[in-house]
Design a protein around this motif. Structure first.
Motif, short mmCIF file in Angstrom:
data_model
loop_
_atom_site.label_atom_id
_atom_site.label_comp_id
_atom_site.label_asym_id
_atom_site.label_seq_id
_atom_site.Cartn_x
_atom_site.Cartn_y
_atom_site.Cartn_z
N LYS B 220 6.33 2.51 8.75
CA LYS B 220 6.70 3.11 7.44
C LYS B 220 8.07 2.38 7.03
O LYS B 220 8.25 2.05 5.97
N SER B 223 8.71 -0.96 5.27
CA SER B 223 8.81 -1.11 3.74
C SER B 223 10.40 -1.05 3.19
O SER B 223 10.56 -1.54 1.97
N VAL B 255 -0.66 2.78 -3.34
CA VAL B 255 0.37 2.43 -2.24
C VAL B 255 0.39 3.65 -1.16
O VAL B 255 0.33 3.45 0.04
N ALA B 256 0.51 4.68 -1.66
CA ALA B 256 1.03 5.93 -0.91
C ALA B 256 -0.22 6.24 0.00
O ALA B 256 -0.47 6.51 0.94
N TYR B 259 -0.81 4.03 2.54
CA TYR B 259 0.14 4.21 3.98
C TYR B 259 -0.28 5.63 4.59
O TYR B 259 -0.34 5.50 5.76
N ILE B 260 -0.87 6.46 3.75
CA ILE B 260 -1.17 7.67 4.47
C ILE B 260 -2.33 7.56 5.17
O ILE B 260 -2.62 8.01 6.37
N ASN B 263 -1.45 5.89 8.58
CA ASN B 263 -0.65 6.66 9.54
C ASN B 263 -1.20 8.00 9.87
O ASN B 263 -0.97 8.35 10.89
N TYR B 264 -1.87 8.42 8.97
CA TYR B 264 -2.66 9.55 9.16
C TYR B 264 -3.84 9.25 10.42
O TYR B 264 -3.77 9.99 11.30
N ARG B 296 9.68 12.85 16.79
CA ARG B 296 9.26 12.44 15.42
C ARG B 296 10.33 12.98 14.64
O ARG B 296 10.47 14.06 14.11
N GLY B 298 11.60 11.89 11.84
CA GLY B 298 11.55 11.52 10.52
C GLY B 298 12.28 10.34 9.77
O GLY B 298 12.38 10.55 8.91
#
Lengths: 216, 299
Positions: B220, B223, B255-256, B259-260, B263-264, B296, B298
Motif C-alpha cells: 500500500k 503508492s 484502482v481500489a 489493490y483490494i 491485499n485481500y 498491523r 494501519g
C-alpha cells in the motif's frame, strides 16, 4: 539548520495545522470505528456483513487512493468541500477500519467463560457487561488501539502531502520548491516536527498500557 | 456464526431470535435504502454512462487496451518496489534484531534510539528522504537498474519497515521457550550459532503470518511515491488515466479494487499460514502458540 531556524514561525504554523488535522481525524475515526465495531459484533447478520465489507475495503486500499477518491470523486456527485475536509474525511474512513479491528479483537479476547460466570452468579446482561466483560475488553484494546492512533498521527503527513496546505509537510515542501532551500535541513525540520508529536504520544500510551495491562 | 464467537450475547432463545429477525429486516431495509440513495445520486450525475466506464470494462472500447496496459505496468512496478523493499527490510531487520538481542545493555541504547526514531517518522517523509534528499546530498542512484525513484522509494520503505520487522522478529525470539536457548548452549553451541541455528529459524516460522501481513502494508505504501516523484506505480497510472479520461470515480474504484484483490489475497494467505501453524503445533512446540499477534498498525 539555519533554514529551519529562519523559518521557525512557518514550522510552528505548520505544526498547528497538522495538529488540527490529527484532532479532527482522531475524533472522527474513533466514533466511526466504534460504530463499525458495534456492527461487526452485533447479533444482526446484515450489519455484521456490512462491517466486514467496510473493514475489508478500507484496510486493503492505500490511504492515498482513499484520499484521491474522496477529493476527485465526491465533487463529481455534487459534494464540494475544502481539501481539508476531504483530507480529514479520507483519513477518518481509512482509520475507522483499523480502529474497528482493534476494538473487536479486544472484545473477542475476553473468554466466553467470563460472561458465563457472570451470568451464573446471577448478574444480569447489563451488569455482566458493565462489571465483567467491558472492563477487561477495554484494557486489552488499549495497546492495539494505541498503535492504530499513532499510525494515524503519522498518516496525517499523507493528508498534508495530498494538498491540504499549511501543515508541517506542505510547509517543508513550500520552503524547498518556492524559496529554493536545500532539501536536507528542511527535511530534518519536518521530521523533528513529527517526532515531537509521535514520540510523546508513544510515551503516554506506554504509561497507560502499563497502568491498565492485565495478564491473560 | 457459531453460537459463541462473542461474549456479548448468549445463545439466543425464542424472544431474542424474534428481535434479531426484526433487527435484520430493519438493517436490510436501511442498507438497501442507503444503496438506492447512492445509486440514484450517481445515476443523476450520469456516472453509469458507458462513456465513463467503457475504457475500463468494455474490451471493444478504443481506450481499453491502453488503459489496461497502464494498469498492468502499474501493478508490475508496485510489486517490484514492494518485493525489493520487503526483502531488504527482512535482511536489515534481522541484523538489527540480532544486534539488539546480542549486545549488552550499554550497546543496546543507541540501537533502541535508532529504532524509536524510525518508528516515529511518517513513512512518506522517509520516502521523500530517499527520492529527493539523497540525490541532493550526493547519493546518485540513477545508474541502478530501475533508476533513482525506484531505489529512493525502496530505501524509504525499507527504512520504515526494517525497524518494524526487527521488532516483530525480536518478539518472535522472545516468545520461544527458554529451554531452546539453554539447550543449545548446553550442547556446546556458541551464542552466535544458537541464534543462527536454533532461535532465528523458529522465530521466522512463528512470525511468518506477521511478515506476510506487513507485505500488505509495504504494498500500500508504494503508492505514496505518487506525491513525490514519477514512478508509474498503480496509483500514478490511475491518476494519469483520470486526467485523460476525466472519470475519477470509475478509475479510482478500479484502482481500489485491484489493490483490494491483491491485499485481500495476501491477508488470506497470512491467515491460512497462521491456521496451519496452529494445527501443526505439536505438544512440544505448544509454548510458541502464545506468539505475538501480527503487527498491523494501519500504517
Amino acid at each position: 539548520m539555519d533554514p529551519v531556524l529562519e523559518n521557525l514561525d512557518s514550522y510552528v504554523a505548520g505544526f498547528l495545522v497538522s495538529l488540527s488535522i490529527i484532532l479532527w481525524s482522531l475524533l472522527g475515526s474513533l466514533l466511526l470505528g466504534l460504530l463499525i465495531a458495534a456492527c461487526r459484533v452485533s447479533p444482526v447478520p446484515p450489519l455484521r456483513a456490512f462491517g466486514s465489507f467496510w473493514v475489508t475495503t478500507f484496510r486493503n486500499t492505500p490511504l492515498s487512493v482513499v484520499l484521491f477518491a474522496c477529493a476527485f470523486g465526491l465533487p463529481e456527485i455534487g459534494i464540494n468541500r475544502s481539501f481539508f475536509f476531504f483530507g480529514v474525511l479520507g483519513l477518518v474512513l481509512y482509520t475507522s477500519a483499523f480502529v474497528s479491528e482493534a476494538v473487536r479483537s479486544g472484545i473477542n479476547s475476553v473468554s466466553a467463560g467470563q460472561a458465563e460466570a457472570a451470568r451464573s452468579i446471577g448478574l444480569s446482561f447489563g451488569q455482566g457487561l458493565r462489571y465483567v466483560v467491558l472492563p477487561q475488553a477495554l484494557r486489552t484494546v488499549v495497546p492495539p488501539l494505541g498503535s492504530v492512533i499513532i499510525a494515524m498521527f503519522k498518516n496525517s503527513a499523507v493528508v498534508g502531502a495530498f494538498g491540504v496546505g499549511g501543515d508541517l509537510w506542505s510547509t517543508g515542501q513550500t520552503l524547498v520548491s518556492a524559496r529554493g532551500y536545500e532539501t536536507l535541513p528542511i527535511f530534518i525540520g519536518v521530521a523533528i516536527g513529527f517526532l515531537l508529536i509521535t514520540l510523546p504520544a508513544g510515551a503516554v500510551l506506554q504509561v497507560i498500557e502499563r497502568k491498565v495491562a492485565i495478564a491473560r | 456464526m457459531s453460537q459463541q464467537d462473542t461474549v456479548l450475547y448468549d445463545a439466543q432463545g425464542p424472544k431474542a431470535r424474534r428481535r434479531t429477525a426484526i433487527g435484520t429486516a430493519v438493517a436490510v431495509l436501511a442498507l438497501i435504502g442507503l444503496a438506492v440513495v447512492v445509486i440514484l445520486r450517481l445515476a443523476e450525475q450520469n456516472q453509469f454512462s458507458m462513456e465513463r466506464w467503457g475504457p475500463l470494462i468494455n474490451p471493444a472500447d478504443e481506450n481499453f487496451a491502453t488503459v489496461w496496459g497502464l494498469f498492468g505496468e502499474g501493478i508490475r512496478n508496485t510489486l517490484i518496489a514492494a518485493v525489493i523493499a520487503m526483502t531488504l527490510s527482512i535482511v536489515l531487520g534481522t541484523l538489527i534484531a540480532v544486534a539488539r538481542l546480542s549486545l549488552g545493555r550499554a550497546g543496546r541504547i543507541p540501537l533502541v534510539g535508532f529504532v524509536e526514531l524510525f518508528r516515529g517518522l511518517p513513512v512518506i517523509i522517509l520516502v521523500y528522504f530517499g527520492v529527493r534528499v539523497l540525490p541532493d546530498v550526493g547519493v546518485d542512484l540513477r545508474d541502478w537498474p530501475g533508476g533513482q525513484v525506484l531505489w529512493g522509494l525502496v530505501i524509504g520503505l525499507t527504512a520504515y519497515n526494517m525497524v518494524i520487522f526487527a521488532e516483530v522478529l525480536r518478539a518472535g525470539v522472545a516468545s520461544l521457550p527458554r529451554g531452546q536457548r539453554e539447550g543449545a548452549l548446553a550442547t556446546g553451541l556458541t551464542n552466535g550459532q544458537t541464534m543462527r541455528i536454533i532461535l532465528l529459524p523458529q522465530a521466522f516460522r512463528v512470525m511468518l503470518p506477521a511478515i506476510i501481513s506487513q507485505l500488505v502494508v509495504v504494498l500500500k505504501d508504494t503508492s505514496l511515491v505518487t506525491f513525490i516523484a514519477n514512478y508509474d506505480e498503480l496509483l500514478s497510472q490511475g491518476e494519469s488515466i483520470r486526467r485523460n479520461l476525466d472519470n475519477p470515480i470509475q478509475t479510482f474504484v478500479v484502482v481500489a479494487l485491484i489493490y483490494i484483490a491483491i491485499n485481500y489475497a495476501l491477508g488470506r494467505l497470512a491467515q491460512y499460514v497462521q491456521a496451519r501453524q496452529a494445527r501443526a503445533a505439536r505438544p512440544a512446540e505448544k509454548a510458541t502458540e502464545g506468539a505475538p499477534v501480527p503487527v498491523r498498525d494501519g500504517a
